[in-house]
Design an enzyme around this catalytic site. Structure first.
Site, short mmCIF file in Angstrom:
data_model
loop_
_atom_site.label_atom_id
_atom_site.label_comp_id
_atom_site.label_asym_id
_atom_site.label_seq_id
_atom_site.Cartn_x
_atom_site.Cartn_y
_atom_site.Cartn_z
N GLY A 17 -113.12 9.61 64.01
CA GLY A 17 -112.15 8.71 64.61
C GLY A 17 -112.54 8.06 65.92
O GLY A 17 -113.65 7.56 66.11
N TYR A 158 -95.82 16.69 70.66
CA TYR A 158 -97.01 15.88 70.91
C TYR A 158 -96.78 14.96 72.11
O TYR A 158 -97.63 14.86 73.02
CB TYR A 158 -97.34 15.06 69.66
CG TYR A 158 -98.51 14.12 69.82
CD1 TYR A 158 -99.81 14.61 69.92
CD2 TYR A 158 -98.32 12.75 69.87
CE1 TYR A 158 -100.88 13.74 70.06
CE2 TYR A 158 -99.38 11.88 70.00
CZ TYR A 158 -100.67 12.37 70.10
OH TYR A 158 -101.72 11.52 70.24
N THR A 193 -108.73 4.01 61.99
CA THR A 193 -110.11 4.49 61.89
C THR A 193 -110.49 4.65 60.42
O THR A 193 -109.62 4.65 59.54
CB THR A 193 -110.26 5.85 62.59
OG1 THR A 193 -109.58 6.86 61.81
CG2 THR A 193 -109.65 5.82 64.00
#
Length: 267
Positions: A17, A158, A193
């Site tokens: 990525g 997160y 990605t």
């Protein structure tokens, strides 16, 4: 292409990525780059690609949740190259679907904080003594997330963890700036990605592109170019900054996309 010539860079989470994009651009600008992550085969493939492009790279195992591997990464890099100039804290546990406050378990909360804040903090702590020995100090670049910009329907742990990375950036910049150690943070927007493209549904791309001010979503190289700038001597007077690389998504009022859909500029 020698903006990082003679510098030694560690890019965590660079076996896939965004990390690959960062590592390749740093190597293209002359840095000796340490590729690290848990997957040796993928890491070695990145090393081989960088070498085929004329760069200098090596692989080192890293599990961000295991502090002994962080210590070994930093110590082994310093022993091999004699110094460390750049640390890119890119590795993280991406818990984009970790849920609402009432849905989260302590185990999930702890797992995300362990990698995204604890691991970033400890890698920074371990590299500081080596950067303090350098005549020109060093550059620490944290990869945050636009998830920390505002509240959302999910991704609670997160987002909170990445908000911690934002503050860690500013504290590090303040405490070590007089020793020529700089610390900045990049918050990526939607970055597509090769690894995640198949898992990003068109409806999600459409939501993002309706809010992005440019005509595309991001790619790893967009983050890599910013990292090269922060890692280079060009940014010697830049520290403690948190920059969104998101196509301008977070720079406008939240109702813009809806008004655009109505062909209207106001209610």
């Amino acid at each position: 292409m020698d903006r990082l010539k003679g510098k030694v860079a560690i890019v965590t989470g660079s076996t896939s990525g965004i990390g690959i994009g960062i590592a390749r651009l740093c190597a293209a600008e002359g840095a000796k780059v340490v590729i690290c992550g848990r997957r040796e085969e993928k890491g070695q493939a990145v090393v081989d690609r960088i070498k085929s492009e004329g760069g200098d790279a090596s692989y080192h195992f890293l599990d961000l949740t295991d502090v002994t591997t962080i210590e070994k990464l930093i110590a082994d890099t310093a022993e091999k190259y004699g110094k460390i100039d750049i640390l890119v804290n890119n590795a993280a546990n991406v818990g984009l679907k970790d849920g609402r406050v009432d849905e989260l378990s302590l185990e999930m909360w702890d797992a995300i904080f362990s990698s995204d804040v604890r691991g970033t903090f400890y890698a920074t702590k371990c590299v500081l003594p080596y950067m303090q020995k350098n005549e020109k100090g060093g550059s620490i670049i944290n990869i945050g997330s636009m998830a920390s910009c505002a509240g959302d329907l999910g991704s609670t742990a997160y987002a909170c963890a990445k908000a911690g990375v934002d503050m860690l950036t500013q504290y590090t910049a303040l405490q070590y700036g007089k020793q020529k150690i700089r610390c900045n943070c990049i918050r990526p927007g939607l970055i597509v990605t090769p690894e995640n493209e198949a898992h990003v549904p068109q409806v999600l791309k459409d939501i993002f592109t309706s809010n992005i001010m440019v005509d595309r979503y991001g790619c790893p190289e967009d983050i890599g170019h910013a990292c090269v700038y922060f890692a280079s001597d060009e940014s010697e007077y830049v520290t403690g900054q948190i920059i969104n690389i998101d196509g301008g998504m977070n720079s406008h009022a939240p109702t813009v996309a809806q008004f655009k859909a109505l062909n209207s500029r106001t209610w």
